[in-house]
Design a protein around this motif. Structure first.
Motif, PDB file in Angstrom:
ATOM      1  N   HIS A   9      58.750  19.962  42.086  1.00  0.00           N
ATOM      2  CA  HIS A   9      57.633  19.024  41.989  1.00  0.00           C
ATOM      3  C   HIS A   9      57.783  18.175  40.737  1.00  0.00           C
ATOM      4  O   HIS A   9      58.198  18.676  39.682  1.00  0.00           O
ATOM      5  N   ALA A  10      57.409  16.900  40.838  1.00  0.00           N
ATOM      6  CA  ALA A  10      57.306  16.031  39.669  1.00  0.00           C
ATOM      7  C   ALA A  10      55.985  16.326  38.964  1.00  0.00           C
ATOM      8  O   ALA A  10      55.069  16.915  39.559  1.00  0.00           O
ATOM      9  N   ALA A  11      55.878  15.917  37.711  1.00  0.00           N
ATOM     10  CA  ALA A  11      54.613  16.055  36.985  1.00  0.00           C
ATOM     11  C   ALA A  11      53.542  15.226  37.708  1.00  0.00           C
ATOM     12  O   ALA A  11      53.841  14.165  38.265  1.00  0.00           O
ATOM     13  N   GLN A  12      52.307  15.743  37.714  1.00  0.00           N
ATOM     14  CA  GLN A  12      51.225  15.079  38.445  1.00  0.00           C
ATOM     15  C   GLN A  12      49.936  15.112  37.628  1.00  0.00           C
ATOM     16  O   GLN A  12      49.389  16.183  37.379  1.00  0.00           O
ATOM     17  N   PRO A  13      49.421  13.941  37.182  1.00  0.00           N
ATOM     18  CA  PRO A  13      48.134  13.949  36.489  1.00  0.00           C
ATOM     19  C   PRO A  13      47.004  14.342  37.439  1.00  0.00           C
ATOM     20  O   PRO A  13      47.092  14.117  38.655  1.00  0.00           O
ATOM     21  N   TYR A  14      45.961  14.924  36.879  1.00  0.00           N
ATOM     22  CA  TYR A  14      44.813  15.353  37.677  1.00  0.00           C
ATOM     23  C   TYR A  14      43.567  15.389  36.816  1.00  0.00           C
ATOM     24  O   TYR A  14      43.633  15.337  35.585  1.00  0.00           O
ATOM     25  N   VAL A  15      42.413  15.495  37.483  1.00  0.00           N
ATOM     26  CA  VAL A  15      41.146  15.773  36.823  1.00  0.00           C
ATOM     27  C   VAL A  15      40.536  16.984  37.520  1.00  0.00           C
ATOM     28  O   VAL A  15      40.810  17.231  38.699  1.00  0.00           O
ATOM     29  N   ALA A  16      39.732  17.729  36.773  1.00  0.00           N
ATOM     30  CA  ALA A  16      39.199  18.980  37.322  1.00  0.00           C
ATOM     31  C   ALA A  16      37.961  19.425  36.564  1.00  0.00           C
ATOM     32  O   ALA A  16      37.688  18.960  35.453  1.00  0.00           O
ATOM     33  N   ILE A  17      37.263  20.359  37.162  1.00  0.00           N
ATOM     34  CA  ILE A  17      36.198  21.092  36.483  1.00  0.00           C
ATOM     35  C   ILE A  17      36.726  22.507  36.287  1.00  0.00           C
ATOM     36  O   ILE A  17      37.123  23.169  37.241  1.00  0.00           O
ATOM     37  N   ARG A  18      36.747  22.944  35.044  1.00  0.00           N
ATOM     38  CA  ARG A  18      37.262  24.280  34.684  1.00  0.00           C
ATOM     39  C   ARG A  18      36.091  25.238  34.557  1.00  0.00           C
ATOM     40  O   ARG A  18      35.055  24.902  33.979  1.00  0.00           O
ATOM     41  N   THR A  19      36.284  26.428  35.094  1.00  0.00           N
ATOM     42  CA  THR A  19      35.221  27.432  35.015  1.00  0.00           C
ATOM     43  C   THR A  19      35.819  28.827  34.898  1.00  0.00           C
ATOM     44  O   THR A  19      36.969  29.043  35.273  1.00  0.00           O
ATOM     45  N   ARG A  20      35.037  29.725  34.360  1.00  0.00           N
ATOM     46  CA  ARG A  20      35.409  31.145  34.293  1.00  0.00           C
ATOM     47  C   ARG A  20      34.475  31.881  35.232  1.00  0.00           C
ATOM     48  O   ARG A  20      33.262  31.648  35.219  1.00  0.00           O
ATOM     49  N   LEU A  21      35.044  32.765  36.052  1.00  0.00           N
ATOM     50  CA  LEU A  21      34.242  33.482  37.024  1.00  0.00           C
ATOM     51  C   LEU A  21      34.947  34.765  37.429  1.00  0.00           C
ATOM     52  O   LEU A  21      36.120  34.962  37.123  1.00  0.00           O
ATOM     53  N   TYR A  55      44.746  28.188  39.217  1.00  0.00           N
ATOM     54  CA  TYR A  55      44.416  29.463  38.578  1.00  0.00           C
ATOM     55  C   TYR A  55      45.153  29.536  37.243  1.00  0.00           C
ATOM     56  O   TYR A  55      46.354  29.783  37.208  1.00  0.00           O
ATOM     57  N   ASN A  56      44.425  29.300  36.160  1.00  0.00           N
ATOM     58  CA  ASN A  56      45.038  29.291  34.829  1.00  0.00           C
ATOM     59  C   ASN A  56      45.235  30.692  34.272  1.00  0.00           C
ATOM     60  O   ASN A  56      46.304  31.015  33.766  1.00  0.00           O
ATOM     61  N   VAL A  57      44.168  31.493  34.303  1.00  0.00           N
ATOM     62  CA  VAL A  57      44.211  32.859  33.774  1.00  0.00           C
ATOM     63  C   VAL A  57      43.658  33.798  34.838  1.00  0.00           C
ATOM     64  O   VAL A  57      42.590  33.546  35.400  1.00  0.00           O
ATOM     65  N   ILE A  58      44.417  34.862  35.093  1.00  0.00           N
ATOM     66  CA  ILE A  58      44.002  35.817  36.115  1.00  0.00           C
ATOM     67  C   ILE A  58      43.915  37.214  35.521  1.00  0.00           C
ATOM     68  O   ILE A  58      44.901  37.735  35.006  1.00  0.00           O
ATOM     69  N   ASP A  59      42.729  37.770  35.571  1.00  0.00           N
ATOM     70  CA  ASP A  59      42.487  39.179  35.280  1.00  0.00           C
ATOM     71  C   ASP A  59      41.574  39.646  36.409  1.00  0.00           C
ATOM     72  O   ASP A  59      40.358  39.457  36.354  1.00  0.00           O
ATOM     73  N   MET A  60      42.179  40.188  37.449  1.00  0.00           N
ATOM     74  CA  MET A  60      41.446  40.523  38.670  1.00  0.00           C
ATOM     75  C   MET A  60      40.260  41.454  38.422  1.00  0.00           C
ATOM     76  O   MET A  60      39.278  41.404  39.149  1.00  0.00           O
ATOM     77  N   MET A  61      40.347  42.291  37.414  1.00  0.00           N
ATOM     78  CA  MET A  61      39.284  43.258  37.166  1.00  0.00           C
ATOM     79  C   MET A  61      38.132  42.668  36.343  1.00  0.00           C
ATOM     80  O   MET A  61      37.022  43.181  36.373  1.00  0.00           O
ATOM     81  N   ARG A  62      38.422  41.599  35.601  1.00  0.00           N
ATOM     82  CA  ARG A  62      37.378  41.036  34.744  1.00  0.00           C
ATOM     83  C   ARG A  62      37.028  39.605  35.135  1.00  0.00           C
ATOM     84  O   ARG A  62      35.990  39.371  35.731  1.00  0.00           O
ATOM     85  N   GLU A  63      37.870  38.674  34.772  1.00  0.00           N
ATOM     86  CA  GLU A  63      37.488  37.269  34.905  1.00  0.00           C
ATOM     87  C   GLU A  63      38.714  36.406  35.170  1.00  0.00           C
ATOM     88  O   GLU A  63      39.826  36.736  34.766  1.00  0.00           O
ATOM     89  N   LEU A  64      38.471  35.281  35.855  1.00  0.00           N
ATOM     90  CA  LEU A  64      39.499  34.286  36.128  1.00  0.00           C
ATOM     91  C   LEU A  64      39.095  32.975  35.462  1.00  0.00           C
ATOM     92  O   LEU A  64      37.905  32.685  35.342  1.00  0.00           O
ATOM     93  N   GLU A  65      40.093  32.207  35.042  1.00  0.00           N
ATOM     94  CA  GLU A  65      39.830  30.824  34.639  1.00  0.00           C
ATOM     95  C   GLU A  65      40.483  29.949  35.693  1.00  0.00           C
ATOM     96  O   GLU A  65      41.692  30.013  35.897  1.00  0.00           O
ATOM     97  N   VAL A  66      39.648  29.177  36.385  1.00  0.00           N
ATOM     98  CA  VAL A  66      40.114  28.390  37.518  1.00  0.00           C
ATOM     99  C   VAL A  66      39.636  26.949  37.362  1.00  0.00           C
ATOM    100  O   VAL A  66      38.531  26.707  36.874  1.00  0.00           O
ATOM    101  N   GLU A  67      40.470  26.018  37.783  1.00  0.00           N
ATOM    102  CA  GLU A  67      40.093  24.613  37.802  1.00  0.00           C
ATOM    103  C   GLU A  67      40.005  24.144  39.247  1.00  0.00           C
ATOM    104  O   GLU A  67      40.906  24.401  40.040  1.00  0.00           O
ATOM    105  N   ALA A  68      38.921  23.475  39.589  1.00  0.00           N
ATOM    106  CA  ALA A  68      38.781  22.792  40.878  1.00  0.00           C
ATOM    107  C   ALA A  68      39.198  21.362  40.604  1.00  0.00           C
ATOM    108  O   ALA A  68      38.520  20.646  39.859  1.00  0.00           O
ATOM    109  N   GLY A  69      40.343  20.950  41.156  1.00  0.00           N
ATOM    110  CA  GLY A  69      40.916  19.680  40.747  1.00  0.00           C
ATOM    111  C   GLY A  69      41.357  18.773  41.877  1.00  0.00           C
ATOM    112  O   GLY A  69      41.452  19.178  43.037  1.00  0.00           O
ATOM    113  N   VAL A  70      41.650  17.539  41.466  1.00  0.00           N
ATOM    114  CA  VAL A  70      42.135  16.509  42.376  1.00  0.00           C
ATOM    115  C   VAL A  70      43.213  15.717  41.645  1.00  0.00           C
ATOM    116  O   VAL A  70      43.003  15.287  40.508  1.00  0.00           O
ATOM    117  N   PRO A  71      44.385  15.518  42.280  1.00  0.00           N
ATOM    118  CA  PRO A  71      45.418  14.698  41.648  1.00  0.00           C
ATOM    119  C   PRO A  71      44.982  13.228  41.593  1.00  0.00           C
ATOM    120  O   PRO A  71      44.254  12.757  42.469  1.00  0.00           O
TER     121      PRO A  71
END
Length: 163
Positions: A9-21, A55-71
């Protein structure tokens, strides 16, 4: 489900909302994509591809840092709610899944197992808050407005491999 493969994949700019859940809260992430599309429309920025969850950070037992994004075609400045970033260029292990989003955990396991069988290494670093991925995407190729039957949705998993 398609056979896993390696793509570049080539580099791809995007925008997103980042959340921890938590994993239990993950199904509620979908509306964030609507917020991102509304932000794009309000700022006159066009999307350059289908939406994704990163999925930026994954800790299945505690918390995830995820971005909902669009290129986007060119980098756009975010604000206090929307972040901007670049999906990194490189080699990705990919797999395309057709089915309900609840089946994505099994598809993810298949991709992870496939890579392990081939001795492939992920671009991921373990830390106190979980595993930090350079880029771990689930891209939704089906527009739910056009196909409301979730069992027919097409999603592509793309996880960045170590260089």
């Amino acid at each position: 489900m398609s056979a896993p493969e390696i793509v570049t994949h080539a580099a791809q700019p995007y925008v997103a909302i980042r959340t921890r859940l938590t994993m239990a809260e993950l199904p509620g992430l979908g509306p964030r994509l609507g917020e991102v599309f509304a932000w794009l429309g309000g700022h006159g920025v066009a999307s350059a591809g289908p939406p994704f969850f990163k999925y930026n950070v994954i800790d299945m037992m505690r918390e995830l840092e995820v971005e909902a994004g669009v290129p986007v075609a060119t980098a756009a400045d975010g604000d206090d709610r929307v972040v901007s970033g670049v999906l990194p260029a490189g080699r990705y292990a990919t797999l395309t899944h057709v089915g309900h989003p609840s089946e994505l955990m099994a598809a993810t396991k298949r991709l992870l197992d496939w890579a392990a069988e081939r001795g492939l290494s992920w671009d991921v670093t373990s830390g106190n808050d979980g595993d930090r991925w350079a880029c771990r995407l689930v891209t939704y190729l089906t527009d739910p407005r056009e196909e409301p039957d979730m069992s027919k949705w097409v999603a592509q998993l793309a996880f960045k491999l170590a260089d």
